[in-house]
Design an enzyme around this catalytic site. Structure first.
Site, PDB file in Angstrom:
ATOM      1  N   LYS A  24      44.985 -22.343 -13.153  1.00  0.00           N
ATOM      2  CA  LYS A  24      46.028 -22.002 -14.123  1.00  0.00           C
ATOM      3  C   LYS A  24      46.960 -23.186 -14.306  1.00  0.00           C
ATOM      4  O   LYS A  24      46.892 -24.189 -13.583  1.00  0.00           O
ATOM      5  CB  LYS A  24      46.833 -20.790 -13.652  1.00  0.00           C
ATOM      6  CG  LYS A  24      47.539 -21.009 -12.324  1.00  0.00           C
ATOM      7  CD  LYS A  24      48.266 -19.753 -11.878  1.00  0.00           C
ATOM      8  CE  LYS A  24      48.887 -19.983 -10.490  1.00  0.00           C
ATOM      9  NZ  LYS A  24      49.628 -18.800 -10.029  1.00  0.00           N
ATOM     10  N   GLY A  25      47.860 -23.048 -15.287  1.00  0.00           N
ATOM     11  CA  GLY A  25      48.923 -24.016 -15.479  1.00  0.00           C
ATOM     12  C   GLY A  25      48.432 -25.435 -15.682  1.00  0.00           C
ATOM     13  O   GLY A  25      47.462 -25.701 -16.399  1.00  0.00           O
TER      14      GLY A  25
ATOM     15  N   ASP B 141      40.884 -23.520  -0.218  1.00  0.00           N
ATOM     16  CA  ASP B 141      42.238 -23.311   0.287  1.00  0.00           C
ATOM     17  C   ASP B 141      42.617 -24.603   1.007  1.00  0.00           C
ATOM     18  O   ASP B 141      42.034 -24.927   2.049  1.00  0.00           O
ATOM     19  CB  ASP B 141      42.274 -22.120   1.245  1.00  0.00           C
ATOM     20  CG  ASP B 141      43.661 -21.857   1.824  1.00  0.00           C
ATOM     21  OD1 ASP B 141      44.544 -22.735   1.707  1.00  0.00           O
ATOM     22  OD2 ASP B 141      43.858 -20.777   2.408  1.00  0.00           O
TER      23      ASP B 141
ATOM     24  N   SER C 195      56.553 -34.977  -8.570  1.00  0.00           N
ATOM     25  CA  SER C 195      57.697 -34.415  -9.265  1.00  0.00           C
ATOM     26  C   SER C 195      58.878 -35.362  -9.145  1.00  0.00           C
ATOM     27  O   SER C 195      58.989 -36.113  -8.160  1.00  0.00           O
ATOM     28  CB  SER C 195      58.076 -33.063  -8.649  1.00  0.00           C
ATOM     29  OG  SER C 195      59.326 -32.615  -9.123  1.00  0.00           O
TER      30      SER C 195
ATOM     31  N   TYR D 136      60.556 -28.354  -1.042  1.00  0.00           N
ATOM     32  CA  TYR D 136      59.697 -28.917  -2.091  1.00  0.00           C
ATOM     33  C   TYR D 136      60.028 -30.395  -2.291  1.00  0.00           C
ATOM     34  O   TYR D 136      59.139 -31.243  -2.379  1.00  0.00           O
ATOM     35  CB  TYR D 136      59.892 -28.137  -3.385  1.00  0.00           C
ATOM     36  CG  TYR D 136      59.012 -28.592  -4.524  1.00  0.00           C
ATOM     37  CD1 TYR D 136      57.696 -28.154  -4.635  1.00  0.00           C
ATOM     38  CD2 TYR D 136      59.503 -29.460  -5.492  1.00  0.00           C
ATOM     39  CE1 TYR D 136      56.892 -28.569  -5.682  1.00  0.00           C
ATOM     40  CE2 TYR D 136      58.709 -29.881  -6.540  1.00  0.00           C
ATOM     41  CZ  TYR D 136      57.395 -29.427  -6.631  1.00  0.00           C
ATOM     42  OH  TYR D 136      56.593 -29.858  -7.666  1.00  0.00           O
TER      43      TYR D 136
ATOM     44  N   VAL E 185      57.536 -28.646 -16.677  1.00  0.00           N
ATOM     45  CA  VAL E 185      56.529 -27.862 -17.393  1.00  0.00           C
ATOM     46  C   VAL E 185      56.771 -26.361 -17.219  1.00  0.00           C
ATOM     47  O   VAL E 185      57.209 -25.906 -16.155  1.00  0.00           O
ATOM     48  CB  VAL E 185      55.117 -28.239 -16.889  1.00  0.00           C
ATOM     49  CG1 VAL E 185      54.049 -27.435 -17.621  1.00  0.00           C
ATOM     50  CG2 VAL E 185      54.869 -29.741 -17.079  1.00  0.00           C
TER      51      VAL E 185
ATOM     52  N   THR F 128      55.636 -23.277 -16.155  1.00  0.00           N
ATOM     53  CA  THR F 128      54.611 -22.696 -15.290  1.00  0.00           C
ATOM     54  C   THR F 128      55.249 -21.566 -14.503  1.00  0.00           C
ATOM     55  O   THR F 128      56.460 -21.340 -14.563  1.00  0.00           O
ATOM     56  CB  THR F 128      54.059 -23.737 -14.296  1.00  0.00           C
ATOM     57  OG1 THR F 128      55.108 -24.153 -13.413  1.00  0.00           O
ATOM     58  CG2 THR F 128      53.479 -24.941 -15.016  1.00  0.00           C
TER      59      THR F 128
END
Length: 313
Positions: free
Chosen positions: A21-22, A70, A181, A237, A268, A270
């Protein structure tokens, strides 16, 4: 699970983590559609991952295959390595996209719900105001912080280490792109010693990164982040991203035949951003794909924001 595609011997092979996704889904789509690459889309959830690969095929993107992964599970990583060795015998591109926010989202906002971006309107708010909104609407418990460090840094590292032998078999210069990021920029860390060490790329070691992350989690649990100069607001994060950026530079120094870079896709829309971003996943993925497809002899050990080279600081 693995699909039925075959790949020409000279065709490039890419693995994208968190591809269901995303941004990850869009990176898979653009690499396969525009880059002429055979893409191994990986995801932790088998049903969602297989569904994403099927969705791509329905869109006419046929050169994609799903494999479960994973990134925090050593046996899952090993199974992927075995598959790649048997199926392709090499790897040309690794896009480390899988990650978590390191926070708990409000119960009414399920961070795994792709519809979350439609639940809130942010008209009239600039990027900083949207980020402030995010920080105010999440909790940051220690368990979520540990998960962020374990997933975003150690998971990325362990996948990369396991796939390095295959990347070194690439007939072109193998590429590693760590989706990063602006939250990982060193300016966000006020602790001068930590900031200096993470930027001292000629002397930085993985052992020092371990020490930094251990100290961060200790201070987090002791409610001493501000006192010791750590960032706040998505703090785990930010620190995990800063560590991943630093590890990227270590890898680039250690493996000069590879192209190893960080790519910030921008802010973005998401589930991780609770739909507060200003770019679509398609727009965000473009910069990541641009870095993944850099020409041989291109930059390595660099940080890119939206496809353009920028500073780690």
């Amino acid at each position: 699970m693995e699909g039925a595609i075959s790949s020409r011997p000279n065709k490039r092979i890419a693995v994208v983590t968190g591809g269901n996704k995303g941004i990850g889904f869009e990176v898979c789509r653009q690499l396969a559609r525009d880059g002429g690459v055979t893409v191994v889309l990986t995801a932790r959830d088998e049903t969602r991952g297989a569904g994403a690969a099927e969705k791509l095929r329905a869109l006419g993107v046929t050169d994609v295959v799903f494999h479960q992964l994973d990134i925090t599970d050593a046996s899952s990583i090993a199974t992927l390595v075995d598959f790649l060795e048997a199926r392709f015998g090499k790897l040309d591109i690794l896009v480390n996209n899988a990650g978590v926010g390191g926070v708990e989202y409000p119960q009414e906002l399920d961070a795994n719900d792709e519809k979350v971006s439609s639940l809130h309107q942010f008209a009239g708010l600039d990027s900083n105001q949207r980020l402030e909104w995010m920080v105010k609407n999440v909790r940051e418990p220690i368990d979520a912080a540990r998960k962020a460090v374990e997933t975003n840094y150690y998971g990325t590292k362990h996948v990369t280490q396991a796939l390095l032998p295959l990347l070194l078999q690439s007939s072109s210069q193998g590429r590693i792109v760590n989706v990063s990021s602006e939250y990982g920029l060193l300016r966000l860390i006020r602790n001068e010693e930590v900031r200096r060490d993470l930027n001292d790329i000629h002397n930085l070691t993985e052992e020092r990164l371990d020490e930094v992350l251990d100290k961060f989690l200790q201070d987090f649990e002791a409610d001493a982040l501000e006192a010791h100069g750590w960032p706040t607001g998505f703090s785990a994060y930010k620190v995990a991203m800063a560590a991943t950026n630093a590890y990227t530079r270590i890898l680039a120094r250690r493996h000069p035949t590879l192209r190893v870079n960080c790519a910030h896709p921008g802010y973005v829309k998401t589930d991780m951003s609770m739909g507060s971003g200003v770019l679509t996943p398609e727009e965000g993925a473009r910069g990541v794909v641009k870095v993944a497809l850099l020409l041989d002899g291109g930059p390595t050990g660099k940080y890119f924001t939206k496809g353009e080279e920028a500073s780690f600081v």
